[in-house]
Enzyme design. Structure first.
Site, PDB file in Angstrom:
ATOM      1  N   LYS A   1     -11.468 -22.076 -12.909  1.00 32.34           N
ATOM      2  CA  LYS A   1     -10.197 -22.806 -12.950  1.00 32.34           C
ATOM      3  C   LYS A   1     -10.402 -24.297 -13.169  1.00 32.34           C
ATOM      4  CE  LYS A   1      -9.858 -22.800  -7.873  1.00 32.34           C
ATOM      5  NZ  LYS A   1     -11.115 -22.050  -7.659  1.00 32.34           N
TER       6      LYS A   1
ATOM      7  N   ARG B   1     -25.349 -26.957  -5.359  1.00 35.73           N
ATOM      8  CA  ARG B   1     -24.639 -27.298  -4.130  1.00 35.73           C
ATOM      9  C   ARG B   1     -24.844 -26.217  -3.082  1.00 35.73           C
ATOM     10  NH1 ARG B   1     -18.850 -28.114  -6.565  1.00 35.73           N
ATOM     11  NH2 ARG B   1     -18.664 -26.268  -5.291  1.00 35.73           N
TER      12      ARG B   1
ATOM     13  N   ARG C   1     -24.548 -22.202 -11.247  1.00 39.93           N
ATOM     14  CA  ARG C   1     -23.780 -23.437 -11.383  1.00 39.93           C
ATOM     15  C   ARG C   1     -24.554 -24.627 -10.818  1.00 39.93           C
ATOM     16  NH1 ARG C   1     -17.473 -23.787  -9.670  1.00 39.93           N
ATOM     17  NH2 ARG C   1     -18.256 -23.816  -7.536  1.00 39.93           N
TER      18      ARG C   1
ATOM     19  N   ARG D   1      -4.379 -23.847  -1.121  1.00 42.27           N
ATOM     20  CA  ARG D   1      -5.277 -22.711  -0.907  1.00 42.27           C
ATOM     21  C   ARG D   1      -4.702 -21.698   0.072  1.00 42.27           C
ATOM     22  NH1 ARG D   1     -11.651 -24.397  -1.111  1.00 42.27           N
ATOM     23  NH2 ARG D   1     -11.577 -25.551  -3.058  1.00 42.27           N
TER      24      ARG D   1
ATOM     25  N   ARG E   1     -17.124 -17.645   1.005  1.00 39.27           N
ATOM     26  CA  ARG E   1     -15.980 -18.266   0.330  1.00 39.27           C
ATOM     27  C   ARG E   1     -15.078 -17.209  -0.305  1.00 39.27           C
ATOM     28  NH1 ARG E   1     -18.005 -22.542  -3.762  1.00 39.27           N
ATOM     29  NH2 ARG E   1     -15.841 -23.241  -3.716  1.00 39.27           N
TER      30      ARG E   1
END
Length: 210
Positions: free
Chosen positions: A13, A156, A123, A88, A167
């Site tokens: 997104k 990260r 990522r 969220r 998550r």
């Protein structure tokens, strides 16, 4: 035009928000980047947020809303903006409505959990400017070096497999209900995330024109 981008962490997104931002000249407001900047700078909000982010949990509403209100009050957001990472929860969406913020369309980028786990493990993010990369889909020109600011590109903590699973669990429990929330208001546009980013971008633009 005020937009929201929904999707599980790693669904893409943020990338699509950037593409839409460029096409329509709207600022892409990433609460994730804002929170990480607050953590990096050691602000009061950042210190509050850090323990939640490290564990893959949601940052408390009052912290996020405070940072967001300051951001969308800036001049570049007067004619519209794109929210990436907020709301969220349904409670946050209701808080957004109470703030008097009108949302025109909500784009939901749908990607399966397994593809997200595979995608996020590759990522990388610039530690200095926050630019996003991927070792397979969007590599840096020089390994470990940001193309934009030449800062260090790192994995990260919240992209590590164990945190990704936490998550995703949080997303399905707390964020997924937003799909029904905005669908009931006639604002939802669902886009099936594709393997190629350009294909997802094309579908995203088509969804916004409906």
């Amino acid at each position: 035009m005020n937009l929201i981008f929904l999707g599980a962490p790693g669904a893409g997104k943020g990338t699509q928000a950037e593409n839409v931002s460029e096409k329509y000249n709207l600022p892409a407001v990433s609460t994730g980047n804002m929170l990480r900047e607050a953590v990096k700078n050691g602000t009061e909000a950042g210190l509050k947020a850090k323990s939640y982010m490290d564990a893959g949990d949601l940052v408390p509403d009052e912290v996020v809303i405070g940072i967001l209100k300051d951001r969308i009050a800036l001049d570049d957001a007067k004619k519209g903006f794109i929210l990436d990472g907020f709301p969220r929860t349904v409670e946050q969406a209701e808080a957004l409505e109470r703030m008097g913020v009108t949302i025109d369309k909500v784009v939901n980028i749908h990607v399966s959990d397994q593809r997200i786990i595979d995608r996020m493990s590759g990522r990388r993010v610039c530690a200095d400017c926050g630019a996003s990369y991927h070792i397979e889909y969007k590599p840096t020109s020089a390994e470990g070096v940001c193309d934009l600011c030449k800062g260090s590109v790192v994995l990260r903590d919240d992209d590590k497999p164990e945190t990704v699973l936490a998550r995703l669990k949080t997303y399905h429990e707390k964020t997924a209900p937003l799909i029904e929330f905005y669908e009931s208001r006639g604002k939802l546009r669902t886009v099936e995330g594709q393997i190629e980013i350009n294909d997802t971008t094309r579908l995203t633009f088509e969804a916004l024109e409906k």
